[in-house]
Design a protein around this motif. Structure first.
Motif, PDB file in Angstrom:
ATOM      1  N   UNK A 114       0.864  -1.176   0.000  1.00 53.05           N
ATOM      2  CA  UNK A 114       0.000   0.000   0.000  1.00 53.05           C
ATOM      3  C   UNK A 114       0.901   1.226   0.000  1.00 53.05           C
ATOM      4  N   UNK A 115       0.785   2.033  -1.052  1.00 55.69           N
ATOM      5  CA  UNK A 115       1.594   3.234  -1.208  1.00 55.69           C
ATOM      6  C   UNK A 115       0.700   4.450  -1.053  1.00 55.69           C
ATOM      7  N   UNK A 116       1.168   5.432  -0.303  1.00 60.50           N
ATOM      8  CA  UNK A 116       0.337   6.607  -0.040  1.00 60.50           C
ATOM      9  C   UNK A 116       0.977   7.872  -0.596  1.00 60.50           C
ATOM     10  N   UNK A 117       0.112   8.678  -1.222  1.00 60.05           N
ATOM     11  CA  UNK A 117       0.469  10.045  -1.617  1.00 60.05           C
ATOM     12  C   UNK A 117      -0.645  10.942  -1.127  1.00 60.05           C
ATOM     13  N   UNK A 118      -0.447  11.609  -0.034  1.00 58.22           N
ATOM     14  CA  UNK A 118      -1.502  12.443   0.535  1.00 58.22           C
ATOM     15  C   UNK A 118      -2.695  11.599   0.918  1.00 58.22           C
ATOM     16  N   UNK A 119      -3.847  11.921   0.322  1.00 50.65           N
ATOM     17  CA  UNK A 119      -5.076  11.176   0.611  1.00 50.65           C
ATOM     18  C   UNK A 119      -5.282  10.002  -0.343  1.00 50.65           C
ATOM     19  N   UNK A 120      -4.368   9.829  -1.278  1.00 50.52           N
ATOM     20  CA  UNK A 120      -4.483   8.736  -2.250  1.00 50.52           C
ATOM     21  C   UNK A 120      -3.682   7.524  -1.799  1.00 50.52           C
ATOM     22  N   UNK A 121      -4.251   6.350  -2.031  1.00 48.38           N
ATOM     23  CA  UNK A 121      -3.559   5.093  -1.738  1.00 48.38           C
ATOM     24  C   UNK A 121      -3.606   4.212  -2.975  1.00 48.38           C
ATOM     25  N   UNK A 122      -2.456   3.642  -3.304  1.00 45.83           N
ATOM     26  CA  UNK A 122      -2.346   2.716  -4.425  1.00 45.83           C
ATOM     27  C   UNK A 122      -1.966   1.355  -3.858  1.00 45.83           C
ATOM     28  N   UNK A 123      -2.659   0.318  -4.317  1.00 41.32           N
ATOM     29  CA  UNK A 123      -2.424  -1.030  -3.785  1.00 41.32           C
ATOM     30  C   UNK A 123      -2.078  -1.992  -4.914  1.00 41.32           C
ATOM     31  N   UNK A 124      -1.064  -2.805  -4.649  1.00 45.89           N
ATOM     32  CA  UNK A 124      -0.621  -3.813  -5.616  1.00 45.89           C
ATOM     33  C   UNK A 124      -0.290  -5.092  -4.856  1.00 45.89           C
ATOM     34  N   UNK A 125      -0.379  -6.212  -5.565  1.00 45.83           N
ATOM     35  CA  UNK A 125       0.115  -7.447  -4.976  1.00 45.83           C
ATOM     36  C   UNK A 125       1.605  -7.273  -4.691  1.00 45.83           C
ATOM     37  N   UNK A 126       1.993  -7.714  -3.529  1.00 42.76           N
ATOM     38  CA  UNK A 126       3.394  -7.586  -3.126  1.00 42.76           C
ATOM     39  C   UNK A 126       4.195  -8.736  -3.729  1.00 42.76           C
ATOM     40  N   UNK A 127       4.217  -8.740  -5.041  1.00 43.49           N
ATOM     41  CA  UNK A 127       4.897  -9.805  -5.773  1.00 43.49           C
ATOM     42  C   UNK A 127       5.444  -9.217  -7.068  1.00 43.49           C
ATOM     43  N   UNK A 128       6.726  -9.337  -7.254  1.00 46.60           N
ATOM     44  CA  UNK A 128       7.362  -8.769  -8.448  1.00 46.60           C
ATOM     45  C   UNK A 128       7.133  -9.686  -9.642  1.00 46.60           C
ATOM     46  N   UNK A 129       6.697  -9.131 -10.778  1.00 48.23           N
ATOM     47  CA  UNK A 129       6.466  -9.970 -11.966  1.00 48.23           C
ATOM     48  C   UNK A 129       7.747 -10.573 -12.535  1.00 48.23           C
TER      49      UNK A 129
END
Ligand code: FES
Length: 114
Positions: A39-54
């Protein structure tokens, strides 16, 4: 970490648990055994990705929940692939594929899976 009651089972964490400009990991239970999210945060925005490198399927963090985040990118700790925070797109390194995104929302200061 946020305590989750059965009625809000989609809650992941509180927004203020993610440092602004940084990232945390969240372990999500599922019927198939669960998975880890970044979970990555920029201010009020959150971006979520599987914690797995392709690239080779390794976790992105160098220690559980500790990520390399720099200049708008998250860097895989295994071999240095870089990914755009806002889109998950591959930017450089040995990986051509982007991160697998999960849509999340912030509701009343809580990050939830819709
Ligand atoms: S596993 Fe991430 S760059 Fe190789």
């Amino acid at each position: 970490m946020l305590e989750v009651s059965p009625s809000d089972h989609r809650a992941v964490c509180r927004l203020d648990e993610i440092p602004d400009g940084g990232a945390i990991a969240a372990e999500i239970d599922s019927s198939t055994g669960g998975f880890s999210l970044i979970l990555l945060r920029r201010g009020e925005q959150v971006f979520a990705y599987h914690n797995e490198c392709p690239h080779a399927g390794r976790r992105l963090d160098w220690s559980p929940g500790k990520f390399l985040v720099k200049d708008g990118a998250v860097i895989c700790a295994a071999h240095g692939a870089t990914f755009d925070i806002a889109s998950g797109a591959a930017l450089g390194g040995p990986c051509r594929s982007g991160l697998a995104a999960l849509p999340v929302q912030v509701r009343d200061g809580v990050v939830v899976l819709p």
